[in-house]
Structures are given as structure tokens and as C-alpha cells.
Design a protein around this motif. Sequence first.
Motif, PDB file in Angstrom:
ATOM      1  N   MET A   1       0.832  -1.197   0.000  1.00  0.00           N
ATOM      2  CA  MET A   1       0.000   0.000   0.000  1.00  0.00           C
ATOM      3  C   MET A   1       0.876   1.259   0.000  1.00  0.00           C
ATOM      4  SD  MET A   1      -3.001  -1.059  -0.296  1.00  0.00           S
ATOM      5  CE  MET A   1      -3.893   0.461   0.000  1.00  0.00           C
ATOM      6  N   LEU A   2       1.930   1.234  -0.796  1.00  0.00           N
ATOM      7  CA  LEU A   2       2.816   2.383  -0.883  1.00  0.00           C
ATOM      8  C   LEU A   2       2.094   3.568  -1.503  1.00  0.00           C
ATOM      9  CD1 LEU A   2       6.095   0.709  -2.143  1.00  0.00           C
ATOM     10  CD2 LEU A   2       5.752   1.797   0.064  1.00  0.00           C
ATOM     11  N   GLU A   3       2.357   4.739  -0.955  1.00  0.00           N
ATOM     12  CA  GLU A   3       1.803   5.955  -1.507  1.00  0.00           C
ATOM     13  C   GLU A   3       2.906   7.004  -1.555  1.00  0.00           C
ATOM     14  OE1 GLU A   3      -1.552   7.191   0.716  1.00  0.00           O
ATOM     15  OE2 GLU A   3      -2.770   5.448   0.219  1.00  0.00           O
ATOM     16  N   GLY A   4       2.711   7.998  -2.367  1.00  0.00           N
ATOM     17  CA  GLY A   4       3.681   9.078  -2.380  1.00  0.00           C
ATOM     18  C   GLY A   4       3.927   9.615  -3.771  1.00  0.00           C
ATOM     19  N   ARG A   5       4.642  10.712  -3.811  1.00  0.00           N
ATOM     20  CA  ARG A   5       4.973  11.369  -5.071  1.00  0.00           C
ATOM     21  C   ARG A   5       6.490  11.456  -5.170  1.00  0.00           C
ATOM     22  NH1 ARG A   5       5.059  17.125  -6.857  1.00  0.00           N
ATOM     23  NH2 ARG A   5       4.426  17.192  -9.041  1.00  0.00           N
ATOM     24  N   LEU A   6       7.052  10.771  -6.127  1.00  0.00           N
ATOM     25  CA  LEU A   6       8.496  10.777  -6.314  1.00  0.00           C
ATOM     26  C   LEU A   6       8.879  11.862  -7.313  1.00  0.00           C
ATOM     27  CD1 LEU A   6       9.555   7.026  -6.550  1.00  0.00           C
ATOM     28  CD2 LEU A   6       9.883   8.597  -4.662  1.00  0.00           C
ATOM     29  N   GLN A   7       9.853  12.663  -6.932  1.00  0.00           N
ATOM     30  CA  GLN A   7      10.388  13.674  -7.832  1.00  0.00           C
ATOM     31  C   GLN A   7      11.826  13.283  -8.135  1.00  0.00           C
ATOM     32  OE1 GLN A   7       9.406  17.002  -5.128  1.00  0.00           O
ATOM     33  NE2 GLN A   7       8.210  17.828  -6.818  1.00  0.00           N
ATOM     34  N   LEU A   8      12.076  12.870  -9.359  1.00  0.00           N
ATOM     35  CA  LEU A   8      13.418  12.431  -9.718  1.00  0.00           C
ATOM     36  C   LEU A   8      13.876  13.055 -11.026  1.00  0.00           C
ATOM     37  CD1 LEU A   8      13.623   9.270 -11.685  1.00  0.00           C
ATOM     38  CD2 LEU A   8      11.518   9.510 -10.424  1.00  0.00           C
ATOM     39  N   GLY A   9      15.186  13.143 -11.156  1.00  0.00           N
ATOM     40  CA  GLY A   9      15.769  13.630 -12.388  1.00  0.00           C
ATOM     41  C   GLY A   9      16.507  12.503 -13.078  1.00  0.00           C
ATOM     42  N   ALA A  10      16.584  12.543 -14.392  1.00  0.00           N
ATOM     43  CA  ALA A  10      17.300  11.514 -15.151  1.00  0.00           C
ATOM     44  C   ALA A  10      18.057  12.174 -16.289  1.00  0.00           C
ATOM     45  CB  ALA A  10      16.334  10.468 -15.703  1.00  0.00           C
ATOM     46  N   SER A  11      19.275  11.707 -16.527  1.00  0.00           N
ATOM     47  CA  SER A  11      20.053  12.228 -17.648  1.00  0.00           C
ATOM     48  C   SER A  11      19.414  11.783 -18.963  1.00  0.00           C
ATOM     49  CB  SER A  11      21.507  11.770 -17.556  1.00  0.00           C
ATOM     50  OG  SER A  11      21.586  10.366 -17.500  1.00  0.00           O
ATOM     51  N   LEU A  12      19.882  12.344 -20.074  1.00  0.00           N
ATOM     52  CA  LEU A  12      19.150  12.262 -21.337  1.00  0.00           C
ATOM     53  C   LEU A  12      18.848  10.842 -21.807  1.00  0.00           C
ATOM     54  CD1 LEU A  12      20.913  15.168 -23.265  1.00  0.00           C
ATOM     55  CD2 LEU A  12      18.755  15.216 -22.011  1.00  0.00           C
ATOM     56  N   THR A  13      19.872   9.991 -21.900  1.00  0.00           N
ATOM     57  CA  THR A  13      19.637   8.629 -22.400  1.00  0.00           C
ATOM     58  C   THR A  13      18.676   7.870 -21.499  1.00  0.00           C
ATOM     59  OG1 THR A  13      21.806   8.506 -23.474  1.00  0.00           O
ATOM     60  CG2 THR A  13      20.742   6.423 -22.931  1.00  0.00           C
ATOM     61  N   ILE A  14      18.863   7.985 -20.188  1.00  0.00           N
ATOM     62  CA  ILE A  14      18.005   7.262 -19.245  1.00  0.00           C
ATOM     63  C   ILE A  14      16.587   7.802 -19.301  1.00  0.00           C
ATOM     64  CG2 ILE A  14      17.646   6.667 -16.825  1.00  0.00           C
ATOM     65  CD1 ILE A  14      20.659   7.014 -16.413  1.00  0.00           C
TER      66      ILE A  14
ATOM     67  N   GLN B   1      -0.352   3.539  -6.453  1.00  0.00           N
ATOM     68  CA  GLN B   1      -0.471   4.641  -5.497  1.00  0.00           C
ATOM     69  C   GLN B   1       0.715   5.598  -5.548  1.00  0.00           C
ATOM     70  OE1 GLN B   1      -0.567   1.414  -4.618  1.00  0.00           O
ATOM     71  NE2 GLN B   1      -2.613   0.969  -3.830  1.00  0.00           N
ATOM     72  N   ILE B   2       1.791   5.204  -6.250  1.00  0.00           N
ATOM     73  CA  ILE B   2       2.966   6.061  -6.329  1.00  0.00           C
ATOM     74  C   ILE B   2       2.938   6.860  -7.633  1.00  0.00           C
ATOM     75  CG2 ILE B   2       5.490   6.140  -6.401  1.00  0.00           C
ATOM     76  CD1 ILE B   2       5.560   3.539  -4.868  1.00  0.00           C
ATOM     77  N   SER B   3       2.967   8.165  -7.515  1.00  0.00           N
ATOM     78  CA  SER B   3       3.033   9.009  -8.710  1.00  0.00           C
ATOM     79  C   SER B   3       4.461   9.506  -8.892  1.00  0.00           C
ATOM     80  CB  SER B   3       2.084  10.210  -8.583  1.00  0.00           C
ATOM     81  OG  SER B   3       2.446  11.027  -7.484  1.00  0.00           O
ATOM     82  N   ILE B   4       4.896   9.596 -10.134  1.00  0.00           N
ATOM     83  CA  ILE B   4       6.287   9.962 -10.439  1.00  0.00           C
ATOM     84  C   ILE B   4       6.325  11.227 -11.285  1.00  0.00           C
ATOM     85  CG2 ILE B   4       8.378   9.276 -11.672  1.00  0.00           C
ATOM     86  CD1 ILE B   4       7.873   6.441 -10.855  1.00  0.00           C
ATOM     87  N   MET B   5       7.125  12.182 -10.845  1.00  0.00           N
ATOM     88  CA  MET B   5       7.388  13.377 -11.636  1.00  0.00           C
ATOM     89  C   MET B   5       8.842  13.293 -12.099  1.00  0.00           C
ATOM     90  SD  MET B   5       7.486  17.394 -10.652  1.00  0.00           S
ATOM     91  CE  MET B   5       9.232  17.260 -10.264  1.00  0.00           C
TER      92      MET B   5
ATOM     93  N   SER C   1      22.634  13.033   3.731  1.00  0.00           N
ATOM     94  CA  SER C   1      21.977  13.387   4.984  1.00  0.00           C
ATOM     95  C   SER C   1      20.473  13.103   4.993  1.00  0.00           C
ATOM     96  CB  SER C   1      22.200  14.876   5.276  1.00  0.00           C
ATOM     97  OG  SER C   1      21.639  15.676   4.241  1.00  0.00           O
ATOM     98  N   THR C   2      19.944  12.624   3.883  1.00  0.00           N
ATOM     99  CA  THR C   2      18.497  12.401   3.790  1.00  0.00           C
ATOM    100  C   THR C   2      18.208  10.964   3.383  1.00  0.00           C
ATOM    101  OG1 THR C   2      18.180  14.697   3.111  1.00  0.00           O
ATOM    102  CG2 THR C   2      16.363  13.178   2.691  1.00  0.00           C
ATOM    103  N   LEU C   3      17.404  10.295   4.181  1.00  0.00           N
ATOM    104  CA  LEU C   3      16.995   8.938   3.817  1.00  0.00           C
ATOM    105  C   LEU C   3      15.971   8.988   2.699  1.00  0.00           C
ATOM    106  CD1 LEU C   3      16.583   7.115   7.244  1.00  0.00           C
ATOM    107  CD2 LEU C   3      18.350   6.754   5.533  1.00  0.00           C
ATOM    108  N   LEU C   4      16.111   8.132   1.719  1.00  0.00           N
ATOM    109  CA  LEU C   4      15.117   8.053   0.654  1.00  0.00           C
ATOM    110  C   LEU C   4      13.810   7.507   1.216  1.00  0.00           C
ATOM    111  CD1 LEU C   4      17.201   6.578  -2.312  1.00  0.00           C
ATOM    112  CD2 LEU C   4      16.297   8.890  -2.123  1.00  0.00           C
ATOM    113  N   PRO C   5      12.669   8.028   0.757  1.00  0.00           N
ATOM    114  CA  PRO C   5      11.394   7.449   1.184  1.00  0.00           C
ATOM    115  C   PRO C   5      11.270   6.014   0.679  1.00  0.00           C
ATOM    116  CG  PRO C   5      11.068   9.034  -0.598  1.00  0.00           C
ATOM    117  CD  PRO C   5      12.502   9.157  -0.171  1.00  0.00           C
ATOM    118  N   VAL C   6      10.422   5.232   1.336  1.00  0.00           N
ATOM    119  CA  VAL C   6      10.261   3.826   0.957  1.00  0.00           C
ATOM    120  C   VAL C   6       9.830   3.708  -0.502  1.00  0.00           C
ATOM    121  CG1 VAL C   6       8.985   1.705   1.427  1.00  0.00           C
ATOM    122  CG2 VAL C   6       9.760   3.125   3.318  1.00  0.00           C
ATOM    123  N   SER C   7       9.011   4.651  -0.967  1.00  0.00           N
ATOM    124  CA  SER C   7       8.558   4.613  -2.363  1.00  0.00           C
ATOM    125  C   SER C   7       9.734   4.735  -3.323  1.00  0.00           C
ATOM    126  CB  SER C   7       7.537   5.724  -2.626  1.00  0.00           C
ATOM    127  OG  SER C   7       8.059   6.980  -2.234  1.00  0.00           O
ATOM    128  N   ALA C   8      10.738   5.561  -2.972  1.00  0.00           N
ATOM    129  CA  ALA C   8      11.918   5.711  -3.822  1.00  0.00           C
ATOM    130  C   ALA C   8      12.762   4.448  -3.795  1.00  0.00           C
ATOM    131  CB  ALA C   8      12.745   6.910  -3.371  1.00  0.00           C
TER     132      ALA C   8
END
Length: 301
Positions: A90-103, A121-125, A280-287
Motif C-alpha cells: 500500500m505504498l503511496e507518495g509522489r516521487l520527484q526524480l531527475g534523469a540524464s538524457l539517455t536514461i 499509489q505512487i506518482s512519479i514526476m 543526509s536524507t533517507l530516501l522514502p520507501v517509495s523511492a
Amino acid sequence: MALNYHQLHIFYTVAQRGSFSVAAQALHMTQPAVTMQIQSLEDYFGSKLLVRSTKKIELTEAGETLLPFARQSMELIRETEQAMSSFTFMLEGRLQLGASLTIGEYVLPRLLGPFGRQYPQISIMLKVMNTTQIVEEIVNHQLNFGLVEAPVHHPDLVFEAVMEDELKLIVPAGHPLAGRRQVGIEEVMSYPFVLREKGSGTRQVMEEELERRGIDPTRMKTVMELGSTGAVKSAVEAGFGLTLISPSSVKHEVALGLVEILDIKDISFKRQFYSIHLKSTLLPVSAVTFLTFLREHKLLP
């Protein structure tokens, strides 16, 4: 008072940043709150852990002893979340990630669909940008993490391999080499090439492997250097030359019969794709779940 992970996390961040104010900003806390948690930790151990000097925070002997254990506790929490992520339905959350061009343009699009069906339940930006921009936005807390084509060495970031890729020789339909499964490097070097610009991850992997094999990359008959994989593909399709890029980026063109993928005998241009995030920041479980999903869906056969 019982020892808790939250205080160890704060202590580790202050020690790494060398400043209460900078650590407070990274942790999204007020400076007095950070100071209070450090004092509570010092009260628990009955020993001073940090000393304010004129320029920055310095560790006492007790602080130096505690630091590796604080680091291990953070790593253990990350490993625990990764191990348990497959059981979290039942994971929920909004992931904000960046990716280089090929990826971002060629690898992730075909994986986001299956991931979305498995974890609706996980939305990705997703932002597709260069590595420098990704690092800047992660450091400024605008992205949870990034995916890049080469290791990033930054004092505030950690990187780890998540996927393996391999560059292959791409030739246009009707080329003299077309129809062959494998060709020798000397024969390949006799034809003109269309390449990514110098400094790109793709170009770097190609040149480093050639040099490792004792082959001077400048021997290649480079007729064009282009700033995107899309432009390289178009030039190859038009017959301007051969190239070395990821097969993930030409699946559509291969299906249409516009280009072919060949192996170069006895040479493999393998590379890793990496995730990067703040120490210094733990990734959320969704990440963590998303990165685990990527590791389980290999690009290479």
C-alpha cells in the motif's frame, strides 16, 4: 531517555556538514531544534560529542567514536527499507526524480508503465536534464534522487549502481556491414562515424574502452559530433555514418528496419547507470521501491 535513530541521524548530518545551521537546513529543522537533539544525545552518553571552533564544528574523541556507528545505523535503515519494500503493498507518495538524457528519454519510459501498474499509489514526476542540473536540484531538495550515466563525486551525495547498459554498434539499413552479427574493430574503424559530443557519458565510455584495448579513439573517422542521442540516430538513419549508442535508444528504429545493431568482436562497451541522493536524507520507501524495481528489470539480456 532511550537512544534513537533520529538523534543519530541529526548528529551524523551535523558532523558531515560541519555546521548546525547548514545541517538544520538540510534536515528541514530549526537550528535550536538541532542543537537540542545534539545536547540530548550528549546527555545520554554523558560526554561532549561536538565542539564549536571559530570556523566550524569539530568532533571530540567521543564524537569520532560515535560517527561510524551513526553512519552504519543510516545504512542499516536503508538496507532494511530496501529488503522490506517488496512486502509493502500500500505504498503511496509522489516521487520527484531527475534523469540524464539517455536514461530519461529511452530507458525509463518503457519501465514506468509496468511500475505504475504494480504500484498505482505512487506518482512519479520525472525531469530529464543534464547531470549538473540534477545534482543542483537534489542538493537544493527539489528532487528526491537522480539517475545518471556516470558516477558523481560530490561531498553531499552518495551514488550506487542500479542498472547495467552496453553500447552497441549501430549501422544504417543497406550499409555494407548490415546483415552481419559481428564485425572486427579494424574493419569498423575504416568507416565514418557520427558520435555524441566530447564529455558525454556515452562518448566517455566508448573512448575509455578503446584506450583500454590499445586503440587510439582519434583514429575514428568522425564526421559529426552531435549533442543528443536523437540527433545521432537521425544522422545514422540518413547514412552519414555509424555510431556506438545504447540499444535501448534504437528499439523503434530497429523494429522499423531503419538501423541494425551489431557486435564488435572481442570488445564490450558496458557501463553502469547510477542513482544519486543526499547523504543526509533517507530516501522514502517509495523511492527505495522504485530503485529496487529498476535493479530487477535489467537492460541487458
